[in-house]
Scaffold this motif. Sequence first.
Motif, PDB file in Angstrom:
ATOM      1  N   GLU A   1     -50.363  -4.977 -48.786  1.00 37.26           N
ATOM      2  CA  GLU A   1     -51.459  -6.241 -48.123  1.00 37.26           C
ATOM      3  C   GLU A   1     -52.697  -6.571 -50.073  1.00 37.26           C
ATOM      4  OE1 GLU A   1     -55.565  -6.994 -47.443  1.00 37.26           O
ATOM      5  OE2 GLU A   1     -54.962  -5.001 -48.789  1.00 37.26           O
ATOM      6  N   ARG A   2     -52.470  -6.221 -50.628  1.00 39.71           N
ATOM      7  CA  ARG A   2     -52.969  -7.079 -51.811  1.00 39.71           C
ATOM      8  C   ARG A   2     -51.389  -8.039 -52.346  1.00 39.71           C
ATOM      9  NH1 ARG A   2     -57.881  -5.847 -51.344  1.00 39.71           N
ATOM     10  NH2 ARG A   2     -58.316  -6.197 -53.458  1.00 39.71           N
ATOM     11  N   MET A   3     -50.695  -8.134 -52.395  1.00 43.07           N
ATOM     12  CA  MET A   3     -50.438  -8.633 -52.716  1.00 43.07           C
ATOM     13  C   MET A   3     -49.980  -9.977 -51.425  1.00 43.07           C
ATOM     14  SD  MET A   3     -47.319  -6.186 -54.283  1.00 43.07           S
ATOM     15  CE  MET A   3     -46.101  -7.246 -54.777  1.00 43.07           C
ATOM     16  N   ASP A   4     -49.893  -9.828 -50.272  1.00 45.04           N
ATOM     17  CA  ASP A   4     -49.472 -10.572 -49.466  1.00 45.04           C
ATOM     18  C   ASP A   4     -50.740 -11.879 -49.680  1.00 45.04           C
ATOM     19  OD1 ASP A   4     -47.377 -10.873 -48.088  1.00 45.04           O
ATOM     20  OD2 ASP A   4     -48.070  -9.334 -46.716  1.00 45.04           O
ATOM     21  N   ARG A   5     -51.976 -11.365 -50.269  1.00 40.29           N
ATOM     22  CA  ARG A   5     -52.668 -12.482 -50.943  1.00 40.29           C
ATOM     23  C   ARG A   5     -52.759 -13.765 -51.908  1.00 40.29           C
ATOM     24  NH1 ARG A   5     -57.820  -9.045 -50.512  1.00 40.29           N
ATOM     25  NH2 ARG A   5     -58.099  -7.957 -48.404  1.00 40.29           N
ATOM     26  N   ASP A   6     -51.664 -13.490 -52.698  1.00 39.69           N
ATOM     27  CA  ASP A   6     -51.088 -14.442 -53.685  1.00 39.69           C
ATOM     28  C   ASP A   6     -50.355 -15.164 -53.121  1.00 39.69           C
ATOM     29  OD1 ASP A   6     -50.153 -15.398 -56.107  1.00 39.69           O
ATOM     30  OD2 ASP A   6     -49.576 -13.537 -57.386  1.00 39.69           O
ATOM     31  N   PRO A   7     -50.355 -16.494 -53.233  1.00 39.47           N
ATOM     32  CA  PRO A   7     -49.650 -17.418 -52.513  1.00 39.47           C
ATOM     33  C   PRO A   7     -48.074 -17.392 -53.017  1.00 39.47           C
ATOM     34  CG  PRO A   7     -51.249 -18.489 -53.814  1.00 39.47           C
ATOM     35  CD  PRO A   7     -52.006 -17.393 -53.668  1.00 39.47           C
ATOM     36  N   LEU A   8     -47.972 -17.050 -54.298  1.00 34.30           N
ATOM     37  CA  LEU A   8     -46.930 -17.137 -55.304  1.00 34.30           C
ATOM     38  C   LEU A   8     -45.974 -16.001 -54.689  1.00 34.30           C
ATOM     39  CD1 LEU A   8     -48.257 -18.450 -58.783  1.00 34.30           C
ATOM     40  CD2 LEU A   8     -47.561 -19.562 -57.062  1.00 34.30           C
ATOM     41  N   LEU A   9     -46.251 -15.102 -53.643  1.00 32.52           N
ATOM     42  CA  LEU A   9     -45.581 -13.868 -53.739  1.00 32.52           C
ATOM     43  C   LEU A   9     -45.564 -13.834 -51.961  1.00 32.52           C
ATOM     44  CD1 LEU A   9     -46.966 -11.080 -56.097  1.00 32.52           C
ATOM     45  CD2 LEU A   9     -45.182 -12.267 -56.104  1.00 32.52           C
ATOM     46  N   ARG A  10     -46.470 -14.444 -51.640  1.00 25.55           N
ATOM     47  CA  ARG A  10     -46.169 -14.390 -49.794  1.00 25.55           C
ATOM     48  C   ARG A  10     -45.196 -14.932 -49.312  1.00 25.55           C
ATOM     49  NH1 ARG A  10     -51.743 -15.833 -49.830  1.00 25.55           N
ATOM     50  NH2 ARG A  10     -51.884 -18.200 -48.898  1.00 25.55           N
ATOM     51  N   PRO A  11     -44.645 -14.104 -48.243  1.00 21.76           N
ATOM     52  CA  PRO A  11     -44.461 -12.969 -47.709  1.00 21.76           C
ATOM     53  C   PRO A  11     -44.377 -12.168 -48.484  1.00 21.76           C
ATOM     54  CG  PRO A  11     -43.219 -14.485 -46.804  1.00 21.76           C
ATOM     55  CD  PRO A  11     -43.126 -15.149 -47.729  1.00 21.76           C
ATOM     56  N   VAL A  12     -44.506 -10.946 -48.609  1.00 15.83           N
ATOM     57  CA  VAL A  12     -43.711  -9.285 -49.290  1.00 15.83           C
ATOM     58  C   VAL A  12     -43.220  -8.898 -48.418  1.00 15.83           C
ATOM     59  CG1 VAL A  12     -44.304  -8.337 -50.971  1.00 15.83           C
ATOM     60  CG2 VAL A  12     -45.362  -9.937 -51.288  1.00 15.83           C
ATOM     61  N   ARG A  13     -41.609  -8.078 -48.270  1.00 25.03           N
ATOM     62  CA  ARG A  13     -41.921  -7.429 -47.683  1.00 25.03           C
ATOM     63  C   ARG A  13     -41.336  -5.849 -48.157  1.00 25.03           C
ATOM     64  NH1 ARG A  13     -35.218  -6.290 -47.739  1.00 25.03           N
ATOM     65  NH2 ARG A  13     -34.520  -8.148 -49.553  1.00 25.03           N
ATOM     66  N   GLY A  14     -41.699  -5.059 -48.039  1.00 25.67           N
ATOM     67  CA  GLY A  14     -41.486  -4.028 -48.160  1.00 25.67           C
ATOM     68  C   GLY A  14     -39.645  -2.249 -48.673  1.00 25.67           C
ATOM     69  N   ILE A  15     -40.174  -1.751 -49.529  1.00 24.50           N
ATOM     70  CA  ILE A  15     -38.973  -0.991 -49.716  1.00 24.50           C
ATOM     71  C   ILE A  15     -39.608   0.539 -49.710  1.00 24.50           C
ATOM     72  CG2 ILE A  15     -36.836   0.061 -50.480  1.00 24.50           C
ATOM     73  CD1 ILE A  15     -35.811  -3.251 -50.002  1.00 24.50           C
ATOM     74  N   PHE A  16     -39.566   1.484 -49.145  1.00 23.68           N
ATOM     75  CA  PHE A  16     -39.862   2.323 -49.299  1.00 23.68           C
ATOM     76  C   PHE A  16     -38.587   3.314 -50.211  1.00 23.68           C
ATOM     77  CE2 PHE A  16     -41.787   7.124 -48.576  1.00 23.68           C
ATOM     78  CZ  PHE A  16     -42.733   7.412 -49.419  1.00 23.68           C
ATOM     79  N   ALA A  17     -38.294   3.739 -51.037  1.00 23.90           N
ATOM     80  CA  ALA A  17     -37.464   4.477 -51.578  1.00 23.90           C
ATOM     81  C   ALA A  17     -37.676   5.688 -52.181  1.00 23.90           C
ATOM     82  CB  ALA A  17     -36.481   3.732 -52.839  1.00 23.90           C
TER      83      ALA A  17
ATOM     84  N   TYR B   1     -45.592  -3.281 -61.357  1.00 24.07           N
ATOM     85  CA  TYR B   1     -46.068  -4.768 -61.061  1.00 24.07           C
ATOM     86  C   TYR B   1     -47.746  -4.271 -60.722  1.00 24.07           C
ATOM     87  CZ  TYR B   1     -46.716  -9.647 -59.103  1.00 24.07           C
ATOM     88  OH  TYR B   1     -47.892 -10.350 -59.210  1.00 24.07           O
ATOM     89  N   PRO B   2     -48.959  -5.742 -61.284  1.00 22.97           N
ATOM     90  CA  PRO B   2     -49.593  -4.693 -61.624  1.00 22.97           C
ATOM     91  C   PRO B   2     -50.689  -5.495 -60.210  1.00 22.97           C
ATOM     92  CG  PRO B   2     -49.263  -6.687 -63.165  1.00 22.97           C
ATOM     93  CD  PRO B   2     -48.545  -6.295 -62.990  1.00 22.97           C
TER      94      PRO B   2
END
Length: 219
Positions: free
Chosen positions: A165-181, A125-126
């Motif tokens: 941090e960048r993805m949370d600026r997108d109102p269609l995505l936020r809030p975005v949670r992260g997973i480190f795999a 996802y860009p």
Amino acid sequence: MRLLIARCTVDYDGRLTAHLPEARRLIMVKADGCVAIHADGGAYKPLNWMNAPNKLEEEDDRWVVTSPKGETLTITLHERVWETETELGEDPGLTKDGVEAHLQELLAANTDAIGENLQLVRREYPTDIGPVDLLLRDAEGQAVAVEIKRRGEIDGVEQLTRYLERMDRDPLLRPVRGIFAAQLIKPQARVLAESRGIACVEVDYDELRGIESDELKLF
């Protein structure tokens, strides 16, 4: 990219104060506005830096970098030794090795290995600073960004933090949670991730490929 080798002193004023006494150093100014000061040692880590976005004001013998939060990095130039500026162009990004690329493919097809009730939205996802490996949605519809590494270290957590941090600026995505795999996550990376609200998941590459584990199982 702009590079300057100069004898300089550096003063930071923000969450704390810090001072670098006079010495020869490399000052790097990237196209996105990031400013970093390096010594001739210490591997990749700068002595001090200011991430973008910021404002750089230049005088003959002084540069002042100011962040939106009011932090300042003042570089006093005592001697300019060498300077150059060049356009690097758009970077194609990091090419993953075969294991990481295959892990991404396998996890995209088997999201249950990451967590329950996760649906794939898109691979790679860009964002404006590079692609995050997987974008998923959970059962409640919340966006989930997944960064995949063969070996999970602090740098990978920092990378995912920047993507979030960048993805949370997108109102269609936020809030975005992260997973480190990753196949293996180092303890320091796990502590950093959890302190930032990022979940950690260790995955078994062989199991994902359908290869039975050598470990004895009851069933």
